[in-house]
Scaffold this active site. Structure first.
Site, short mmCIF file in Angstrom:
data_model
loop_
_atom_site.label_atom_id
_atom_site.label_comp_id
_atom_site.label_asym_id
_atom_site.label_seq_id
_atom_site.Cartn_x
_atom_site.Cartn_y
_atom_site.Cartn_z
N GLU A 129 47.85 52.68 -5.80
CA GLU A 129 46.87 51.74 -6.36
C GLU A 129 47.02 51.73 -7.88
O GLU A 129 47.66 52.63 -8.44
CB GLU A 129 45.45 52.17 -5.97
CG GLU A 129 45.25 52.15 -4.46
CD GLU A 129 43.83 52.49 -4.03
OE1 GLU A 129 42.96 52.70 -4.92
OE2 GLU A 129 43.60 52.54 -2.82
N PRO A 130 46.41 50.74 -8.54
CA PRO A 130 46.59 50.65 -9.99
C PRO A 130 46.25 51.96 -10.72
O PRO A 130 46.94 52.34 -11.66
CB PRO A 130 45.64 49.52 -10.41
CG PRO A 130 45.54 48.67 -9.18
CD PRO A 130 45.65 49.59 -8.01
N GLU A 365 58.22 56.95 -4.40
CA GLU A 365 57.93 57.95 -3.34
C GLU A 365 57.81 59.35 -3.91
O GLU A 365 58.28 60.33 -3.33
CB GLU A 365 58.97 57.86 -2.22
CG GLU A 365 58.86 56.51 -1.53
CD GLU A 365 59.62 56.41 -0.22
OE1 GLU A 365 59.69 57.41 0.49
OE2 GLU A 365 60.10 55.31 0.06
C1 LIG Z 1 60.09 49.50 -7.40
C2 LIG Z 1 58.93 50.29 -6.87
C3 LIG Z 1 58.64 50.22 -5.52
C4 LIG Z 1 57.54 50.93 -5.01
N1 LIG Z 1 57.21 50.79 -3.69
C5 LIG Z 1 56.07 51.36 -3.22
C6 LIG Z 1 55.63 51.11 -1.89
O1 LIG Z 1 56.29 50.40 -1.11
N2 LIG Z 1 54.45 51.66 -1.49
C7 LIG Z 1 53.69 52.44 -2.30
O2 LIG Z 1 52.64 52.90 -1.87
N3 LIG Z 1 54.08 52.70 -3.58
C8 LIG Z 1 55.25 52.17 -4.05
N4 LIG Z 1 55.65 52.40 -5.35
C9 LIG Z 1 54.81 53.22 -6.21
C10 LIG Z 1 55.42 54.57 -6.55
O3 LIG Z 1 55.42 55.40 -5.42
C11 LIG Z 1 54.64 55.14 -7.74
O4 LIG Z 1 55.01 54.37 -8.86
C12 LIG Z 1 54.90 56.60 -7.96
O5 LIG Z 1 54.36 57.37 -6.94
C13 LIG Z 1 54.32 57.08 -9.31
O6 LIG Z 1 53.00 56.68 -9.48
P1 LIG Z 1 52.56 55.94 -10.84
O7 LIG Z 1 53.53 54.86 -11.08
O8 LIG Z 1 51.13 55.59 -10.73
O9 LIG Z 1 52.77 57.03 -11.97
P2 LIG Z 1 51.71 58.16 -12.42
O10 LIG Z 1 51.23 58.91 -11.24
O11 LIG Z 1 50.70 57.54 -13.33
O12 LIG Z 1 52.66 59.12 -13.27
C14 LIG Z 1 52.99 58.87 -14.64
C15 LIG Z 1 53.79 60.06 -15.15
O13 LIG Z 1 52.96 61.24 -15.11
C16 LIG Z 1 53.60 62.23 -14.33
N5 LIG Z 1 52.58 63.01 -13.61
C17 LIG Z 1 51.57 62.55 -12.85
N6 LIG Z 1 50.86 63.55 -12.36
C18 LIG Z 1 51.45 64.70 -12.79
C19 LIG Z 1 51.19 66.09 -12.61
N7 LIG Z 1 50.18 66.54 -11.87
N8 LIG Z 1 52.01 66.98 -13.24
C20 LIG Z 1 53.05 66.55 -13.98
N9 LIG Z 1 53.34 65.26 -14.19
C21 LIG Z 1 52.55 64.34 -13.59
C22 LIG Z 1 54.52 61.49 -13.38
O14 LIG Z 1 55.57 62.31 -12.90
C23 LIG Z 1 55.02 60.37 -14.29
O15 LIG Z 1 56.07 60.84 -15.10
C24 LIG Z 1 56.77 51.74 -5.87
C25 LIG Z 1 57.10 51.84 -7.23
C26 LIG Z 1 58.16 51.11 -7.73
C27 LIG Z 1 58.46 51.21 -9.21
#
Ligand SMILES: Cc1cc2nc3c(=O)[nH]c(=O)nc-3n(C[C@H](O)[C@H](O)[C@H](O)COP(=O)(O)OP(=O)(O)OC[C@H]3O[C@@H](n4cnc5c(N)ncnc54)[C@H](O)[C@@H]3O)c2cc1C
Length: 383
Positions: A129-130, A365
């Protein structure tokens, strides 16, 4: 023939068939789809006809009835030519289809799996989610019971096939925040009133794989569409992601192999200072590093696939394989651009696309940071 020889023989046949398919049906269109961000639905149906959209699905549900070794072989071969199509294959097979196959009841499996396995329908899977990516337990999207139905409200984002997918498995909150039993998985078909597609992302790489928001506004879904029990959605998702991580690792491996093979060829053809650049130690050592990392990544992935096929816990090895293969993908693609010099910085050669596509593997993922957390957690359980 021993079982291992049989397996190697079968994998070679599958590898050849995936390679031929990619050369004939994907390669000629790669840059056109990339530049226009076209998600090639016709190609997806063709992949279905090949049996590549139901790789892990038993034949009785219309699938190919294969295992994870064959699956990673297919993803790798397709990603060697186009990461986007590899990503779409991965999301369709190991997220959406596998979630219904693993946790659906017989009626649900008969209703949706044959359509997905044959490629008549394309699947999506919505967890992110966002405001909650890595921290999925804080999801805001809710489902509230109303008679025999549930009313869903909220937004899922970054969903592969979020707009064009015919059906999605969506995990939403049915209980308390931060309760691992407070989330439930629903199957939701496109066209269900109250579900609309939101923004399609304009991405750095993986541009031919559609990524879009799914918006739920009082979306009424029958309780019959719940996979497993109310409250099981998050736990189910973590199990699904074990397999999903193997497929993203394979995606990274394919991109790395594509970038490496292009680099070897180019380094033998490109002459500077009166000789092929492959003669320079600086270049040949890069190639040696690339090949070594690729070999190691493949071994980790094969180990994860072996555990998964045997039904053993593969959380640690799958996270290691995903983490390592993804990072290798980025490193190899970066070195490939360097080997190509200025030409690597243009769209006339394939390596700039490998470079852009590879980065998704360290994010989707579960990011590399999250994989390290998963690995460390599993290690502390062992020691
Ligand atoms: C092309 C694409 C396809 C996708 N397809 C799907 C899909 O089909 N279904 C679906 O559900 N999702 C999908 N996603 C979402 C994807 O799984 C998420 O983008 C991913 O899990 C990371 O979440 P976020 O982008 O909110 O980053 P955030 O969770 O906001 O992370 C930002 C940064 O902070 C770091 N971070 C966060 N928490 C911690 C912690 N506790 N300790 C250390 N570092 C941390 C992360 O590693 C990252 O570097 C897709 C994303 C992309 C880009």
């Amino acid at each position: 023939m021993s079982t291992a020889t049989h397996l190697a023989h079968d994998i070679k046949i599958i590898e050849d068939s995936a390679r031929q398919f990619a050369q004939a049906h994907i390669l000629p269109h790669v840059m056109e789809w990339d530049e226009s961000q076209t998600f090639p639905m016709d190609l997806m149906h063709q992949l279905g006809e090949q049996g590549f959209l139901g790789v892990l699905v038993p034949e009785e549900y219309g699938g190919s009835g294969l295992g994870y070794q064959e699956y990673i072989t297919i993803i790798t071969e397709i990603a060697k030519v186009c990461g986007s199509i590899g990503l779409s294959l991965a999301a369709h097979n190991s997220l959406c289809t596998n979630h219904i196959l693993s946790f659906g009841n017989e009626e649900q499996k008969r209703k949706w799996i044959p359509k997905l396995a044959t490629g008549e329908w394309i699947g999506a899977w919505g967890l992110t989610e966002p405001n909650t990516g890595s921290d999925a337990m804080r999801m805001q999207c809710t489902a509230v019971k109303d008679g025999d139905d549930y009313i869903i409200n909220g937004t899922k984002c970054w969903i592969t096939h979020g707009k064009s997918g015919h059906v999605a498995v969506v995990i939403v909150r049915t209980g308390e925040l931060l309760d691992s039993h407070g989330m439930t998985a629903f199957v939701i078909e496109r066209g269900t009133p109250g579900l609309k597609a939101g923004k399609k992302e304009n991405k750095l790489g993986m541009r031919a794989s559609e990524t879009a928001e799914m918006i739920f506004e009082d979306c009424r879904v029958p309780a019959a569409n719940i996979l497993g029990k109310v409250g099981d959605g998050f736990i189910q998702s973590m199990k699904i992601l074990d397999g999903g991580r193997i497929s993203i690792g394979a995606l990274g491996l394919g991109i790395a192999k594509g970038a490496y093979e292009a680099s070897v060829k180019y380094s033998k053809e490109r002459h500077q200072f009166g000789q092929p650049i492959s003669n320079f130690q600086a270049i040949s050592f890069k190639l040696a590093d690339m090949a070594t990392k690729i070999e190691a990544a493949e071994h980790l992935l094969r180990k994860a696939a072996e555990l998964k096929n045997a039904g053993q816990n593969c959380t640690k090895i799958a996270a290691m394989a995903k983490y390592y293969a993804s990072e290798v993908s980025v490193q190899v693609a970066t070195d490939a651009v360097q080997i190509f010099g200025g030409y690597g910085y243009t769209k006339d050669f394939p390596v700039e696309k490998f470079y852009r596509d590879s980065k998704l593997c360290t994010i989707g993922e579960g990011t590399s940071e999250i994989q390290k957390m998963v690995i460390a957690r599993e290690l502390t359980k062992e020691l």
